[in-house]
Design a protein around this motif. Structure first.
Motif, PDB file in Angstrom:
ATOM      1  N   GLY A 283      41.982  47.378  29.730  1.00  0.00           N
ATOM      2  CA  GLY A 283      42.815  47.774  28.601  1.00  0.00           C
ATOM      3  C   GLY A 283      42.112  48.752  27.680  1.00  0.00           C
ATOM      4  N   ARG A 284      40.831  48.489  27.419  1.00  0.00           N
ATOM      5  CA  ARG A 284      40.079  49.422  26.554  1.00  0.00           C
ATOM      6  C   ARG A 284      39.981  50.803  27.203  1.00  0.00           C
ATOM      7  NH1 ARG A 284      37.232  44.584  25.103  1.00  0.00           N
ATOM      8  NH2 ARG A 284      35.904  44.732  26.946  1.00  0.00           N
ATOM      9  N   PHE A 285      39.793  50.821  28.506  1.00  0.00           N
ATOM     10  CA  PHE A 285      39.718  52.115  29.202  1.00  0.00           C
ATOM     11  C   PHE A 285      41.060  52.844  29.115  1.00  0.00           C
ATOM     12  CE2 PHE A 285      40.412  54.547  33.127  1.00  0.00           C
ATOM     13  CZ  PHE A 285      39.404  55.483  32.998  1.00  0.00           C
ATOM     14  N   ILE A 286      42.160  52.085  29.269  1.00  0.00           N
ATOM     15  CA  ILE A 286      43.489  52.707  29.200  1.00  0.00           C
ATOM     16  C   ILE A 286      43.743  53.246  27.800  1.00  0.00           C
ATOM     17  CG2 ILE A 286      45.963  52.223  29.339  1.00  0.00           C
ATOM     18  CD1 ILE A 286      45.302  50.182  31.532  1.00  0.00           C
ATOM     19  N   ILE A 287      43.353  52.483  26.782  1.00  0.00           N
ATOM     20  CA  ILE A 287      43.538  52.942  25.400  1.00  0.00           C
ATOM     21  C   ILE A 287      42.717  54.205  25.134  1.00  0.00           C
ATOM     22  CG2 ILE A 287      43.120  52.331  22.981  1.00  0.00           C
ATOM     23  CD1 ILE A 287      43.777  49.440  23.728  1.00  0.00           C
ATOM     24  N   LEU A 288      41.465  54.224  25.639  1.00  0.00           N
ATOM     25  CA  LEU A 288      40.628  55.413  25.477  1.00  0.00           C
ATOM     26  C   LEU A 288      41.268  56.610  26.164  1.00  0.00           C
ATOM     27  CD1 LEU A 288      37.982  56.753  24.590  1.00  0.00           C
ATOM     28  CD2 LEU A 288      36.944  55.932  26.707  1.00  0.00           C
ATOM     29  N   LEU A 289      41.786  56.389  27.366  1.00  0.00           N
ATOM     30  CA  LEU A 289      42.438  57.474  28.094  1.00  0.00           C
ATOM     31  C   LEU A 289      43.683  57.946  27.350  1.00  0.00           C
ATOM     32  CD1 LEU A 289      42.382  59.130  30.724  1.00  0.00           C
ATOM     33  CD2 LEU A 289      43.808  57.374  31.769  1.00  0.00           C
ATOM     34  N   ALA A 290      44.428  57.004  26.771  1.00  0.00           N
ATOM     35  CA  ALA A 290      45.626  57.376  26.006  1.00  0.00           C
ATOM     36  C   ALA A 290      45.255  58.194  24.773  1.00  0.00           C
ATOM     37  CB  ALA A 290      46.389  56.121  25.604  1.00  0.00           C
ATOM     38  N   CYS A 291      44.167  57.793  24.106  1.00  0.00           N
ATOM     39  CA  CYS A 291      43.724  58.553  22.922  1.00  0.00           C
ATOM     40  C   CYS A 291      43.342  59.978  23.298  1.00  0.00           C
ATOM     41  CB  CYS A 291      42.545  57.839  22.261  1.00  0.00           C
ATOM     42  SG  CYS A 291      42.982  56.262  21.494  1.00  0.00           S
ATOM     43  N   ILE A 292      42.662  60.117  24.438  1.00  0.00           N
ATOM     44  CA  ILE A 292      42.286  61.465  24.889  1.00  0.00           C
ATOM     45  C   ILE A 292      43.537  62.273  25.214  1.00  0.00           C
ATOM     46  CG2 ILE A 292      41.090  62.747  26.698  1.00  0.00           C
ATOM     47  CD1 ILE A 292      39.085  60.461  26.854  1.00  0.00           C
ATOM     48  N   ASN A 293      44.482  61.640  25.921  1.00  0.00           N
ATOM     49  CA  ASN A 293      45.719  62.332  26.283  1.00  0.00           C
ATOM     50  C   ASN A 293      46.537  62.729  25.055  1.00  0.00           C
ATOM     51  OD1 ASN A 293      45.148  62.055  28.983  1.00  0.00           O
ATOM     52  ND2 ASN A 293      46.298  60.157  29.226  1.00  0.00           N
ATOM     53  N   LEU A 294      46.421  61.934  24.005  1.00  0.00           N
ATOM     54  CA  LEU A 294      47.167  62.244  22.781  1.00  0.00           C
ATOM     55  C   LEU A 294      46.419  63.238  21.898  1.00  0.00           C
ATOM     56  CD1 LEU A 294      49.720  61.510  21.179  1.00  0.00           C
ATOM     57  CD2 LEU A 294      48.416  59.717  20.070  1.00  0.00           C
ATOM     58  N   LEU A 295      45.094  63.082  21.836  1.00  0.00           N
ATOM     59  CA  LEU A 295      44.304  63.924  20.938  1.00  0.00           C
ATOM     60  C   LEU A 295      44.250  65.375  21.406  1.00  0.00           C
ATOM     61  CD1 LEU A 295      42.467  64.014  18.448  1.00  0.00           C
ATOM     62  CD2 LEU A 295      40.539  63.465  19.941  1.00  0.00           C
ATOM     63  N   LEU A 296      44.058  65.581  22.705  1.00  0.00           N
ATOM     64  CA  LEU A 296      43.909  66.944  23.221  1.00  0.00           C
ATOM     65  C   LEU A 296      45.160  67.788  22.971  1.00  0.00           C
ATOM     66  CD1 LEU A 296      42.012  68.860  24.686  1.00  0.00           C
ATOM     67  CD2 LEU A 296      42.941  68.036  26.858  1.00  0.00           C
ATOM     68  N   PRO A 297      46.371  67.313  23.350  1.00  0.00           N
ATOM     69  CA  PRO A 297      47.554  68.131  23.023  1.00  0.00           C
ATOM     70  C   PRO A 297      47.766  68.307  21.531  1.00  0.00           C
ATOM     71  CG  PRO A 297      48.097  66.429  24.650  1.00  0.00           C
ATOM     72  CD  PRO A 297      46.732  66.120  24.129  1.00  0.00           C
ATOM     73  N   THR A 298      47.414  67.267  20.750  1.00  0.00           N
ATOM     74  CA  THR A 298      47.574  67.373  19.295  1.00  0.00           C
ATOM     75  C   THR A 298      46.715  68.485  18.721  1.00  0.00           C
ATOM     76  OG1 THR A 298      48.077  64.998  19.149  1.00  0.00           O
ATOM     77  CG2 THR A 298      47.418  66.109  17.128  1.00  0.00           C
ATOM     78  N   VAL A 299      45.454  68.527  19.145  1.00  0.00           N
ATOM     79  CA  VAL A 299      44.540  69.567  18.646  1.00  0.00           C
ATOM     80  C   VAL A 299      45.046  70.955  19.047  1.00  0.00           C
ATOM     81  CG1 VAL A 299      42.209  70.493  18.852  1.00  0.00           C
ATOM     82  CG2 VAL A 299      42.549  68.029  18.598  1.00  0.00           C
ATOM     83  N   ILE A 300      45.490  71.076  20.299  1.00  0.00           N
ATOM     84  CA  ILE A 300      45.980  72.383  20.769  1.00  0.00           C
ATOM     85  C   ILE A 300      47.209  72.811  19.976  1.00  0.00           C
ATOM     86  CG2 ILE A 300      46.966  73.596  22.742  1.00  0.00           C
ATOM     87  CD1 ILE A 300      45.207  71.864  24.536  1.00  0.00           C
TER      88      ILE A 300
END
Length: 599
Positions: A284-301
């Motif tokens: 679950g922690r890995f999935i949450i980390l992956l979700a944060c990356i997936n959300l953060l990268l498009p947000t920054v762009i």
């Protein structure tokens, strides 16, 4: 009533981008990751349950295998005619016994393969002609009282019997007991007892991947072996159903099949969901980390791209709005090739054309109008100078009262403070005021500045109670606070702070004004201190110089002034004056204080 038509074109561009980001990026990513998380959690739960069942089945198989080995040895002894004849024979001498013992018993132990799961093999008989040693024991009265003997002697079956026996104070082992009555020459009672190595039992139940508590239960549901700590199953019979577990405990059990001597025996495993889901939580922690990356990268762009044109678009809009005030300033900066860059270029070209048109066509008329306006302003200024200042105070009081009626208390408070400052600045007949009156004026000014700057400005006023009734020249401290606000705090972006400390020590009234504003360089500080000494030059900093000269006029050499400042660090001004002037105050009928110096 006509309903207003809702159009997406009326929504701000920044809000449109926010809506697009929320529905096209944020919600899909969050929903996708939530779904993926739940699917993964369920799969991991199923895998953990399957692994636990396999581990429990492995324990059952290994325990059954060890017992089968002991049963196999008992079966070979059950049908061994030589050993049965040896235990039946009446020995005349000890030498005859020793010869037969070496021939049958010792030879059997040597010829049999060494089995690490077997701890010992013991023979029990009531043959009085034997020497009881080396694994051969007499069936005494004490043995006949033991439970295992009663089970064998009274048992109707010729098969092996599985019993438990204490290996030590803190452990228990198991033994396979069988009555040797296969042959017809059964004149004497013969029993073989094969004890299983307790270390092998412990290894089976503890050296596995099962993460919970394990229980070996007999056909009556009593605990024969357990890995759970704190249970008193070694000293007295304890049933498994007497043990309580939390509601979130998962129970798994497997029966030991196809063995009559272990009929209805089973292995039970109890594991908490928290322990089972440790791996799930890691996933679950890995999935949450992956979700944060997936959300953060498009947000920054998206933020970078949005800032790329929103900032420039706002700059163009700001310059366009200035046009209504005849401000045709050119937009400076690098020219870009996208649509906003082309819009900026066209705006600059249009602004230049308008400037040229105004200069060529309307310049003469503007000059004429300007002269007329100046003449009208001069007449208006002359008229305004004749208006009684009390009109301004009455107007401000009217505005304040209307703000109070409309419950706009913040506006009313600011107008009230402005009125007090205007009244004080226009009432020149009042030369001396108390520190308390000066502090009230300072507080009114800072409240106005706080209203102006908002959270950008914070201030604190500390005054000793003994200093409140001391008299000082009117507006002795306020110009320094005004200077700290305008020149110190105003250039800051945020977190501006002004601190005023007024104290009375050893006959000296001390006022310290500190700010964390822009400060000044050493050269500028030295230049300001030098200009204060030149009384004939006013120049810049009129307010500070004016109050400096007034204080010096009142107090002479008893007035002390210090200025400390560092660029981008702030400024500290210290003013020290005597507690009392060399004179006395006399109250007049209008209750104003006038000063008469004693020569």
């Amino acid at each position: 009533m006509k309903l207003r038509k809702i159009s997406f074109h009326n929504v701000k561009l920044s809000n449109k981008l926010l809506i697009m980001y929320f529905f096209a990026v944020f919600i899909p990513i969050v929903l996708t990751n939530i779904t993926f998380y739940h699917v993964t959690i369920e799969n991991v739960k199923k895998q953990q349950m399957q692994d636990s069942k396999l581990a429990l089945q492995q324990i059952t198989n290994n325990f059954g295998r060890i017992v089968d080995e002991a049963v196999g040895i008992s079966s070979s002894l059950y049908t061994n005619s030589n050993i049965n004849s040896f235990l039946e024979k009446d020995f005349i001498t000890d030498i005859d016994y020793i010869d037969d013992y070496n021939t049958y018993i010792r030879t059997f132990n040597q010829s049999s393969p060494i089995n690490p799961s077997i701890n010992s093999i013991r023979f029990f008989t009531d043959n009085p002609t034997m020497i009881y040693s080396g694994g051969v024991y007499l069936i005494t009265k004490e043995i006949k009282q033991l439970e295992w003997y009663k089970q064998v002697s009274l048992g109707r079956t010729t098969g092996p019997i599985m019993i438990h026996s204490p290996a030590s104070i803190d452990s228990r082992t198991f033994a396979v007991i069988r009555k040797l009555d296969y042959f017809n020459f059964n004149n004497k009672e013969k029993i073989v007892r094969i004890e299983i190595n307790p270390a092998n039992i412990k290894q089976i139940f503890e050296n596995v991947t099962f993460k919970g508590d394990l229980f070996l239960l007999n056909d009556e549901g009593e605990i024969e072996y357990s890995t759970k700590k704190g249970l008193n199953w070694l000293k007295k019979p304890l049933k498994y159903n007497q043990i309580s577990y939390p509601d979130n405990t998962v129970t798994i059990n497997t029966k030991i099949k196809d063995r009559t001597y272990l009929h209805n025996w089973k292995v039970v495993g109890a594991i908490s969901e928290k322990t089972m889901l440790e791996t799930v939580n890691d996933s679950g922690r890995f999935i949450i980390l992956l979700a944060c990356i997936n959300l953060l990268l498009p947000t920054v762009i998206i933020i970078i791209i949005a800032r790329s044109f929103l900032m420039r678009l706002h700059r163009v809009l700001k310059h366009v709005k200035r046009m209504k005030n005849q401000d045709f300033e050119i937009i400076d900066g690098q020219e870009f090739k996208d649509e906003i860059g082309q819009l900026t270029i066209e705006y600059n070209r249009m602004s230049k054309k308008i400037k040229e048109l105004i200069h060529d066509v309307f310049l003469a008329n503007i000059q004429k109008k300007d002269l007329e306006i100046k003449r009208n302003r001069a007449q208006l200024s002359a008229l305004q100078s004749q208006i009684n200042p009390h009109f301004l105070f009455n107007a401000l009081e009217t505005i304040r009262m209307r703000s109070v009626i409309k419950q706009e208390m913040e506006t009313a408070n600011i107008i009230h403070n402005m009125a007090k400052i205007f009244r004080n600045s226009l009432t020149w007949g009042k030369d001396m005021v108390t520190v308390q009156a000066e502090v009230k004026l300072i507080n009114s000014f800072l409240e106005i500045q706080k209203y102006r700057f908002g959270d950008k400005l914070d201030y604190k006023i500390n005054v000793d109670d003994v200093a409140l009734d001391r008299w000082i020249p009117n507006m002795s401290f306020l110009p320094f606070i005004e200077n700290a606000s305008i020149h110190g705090i105003e250039p800051l972006a945020d977190d501006g702070k002004i601190t005023i400390n007024i104290s009375l020590n050893n006959g000296l009234l001390t006022c310290i004004v500190m700010d964390n504003g822009a400060g000044m360089t050493i050269d500028k500080r030295n230049q300001l201190l030098s200009s204060l000494e030149k009384e004939e030059e006013i120049g810049e900093n009129v307010g500070i110089k004016n109050v400096f000269y007034r204080l010096k006029l009142y107090y002479g050499n008893q007035f002390d002034f210090e200025l400390e400042s560092k660029e981008n660090k702030g400024t500290k001004i210290t003013i020290k004056v005597p507690e009392k002037l060399k004179g006395k105050f006399v109250a007049t009928e209008d209750r104003e204080k006038k000063l008469y110096f004693i020569k």
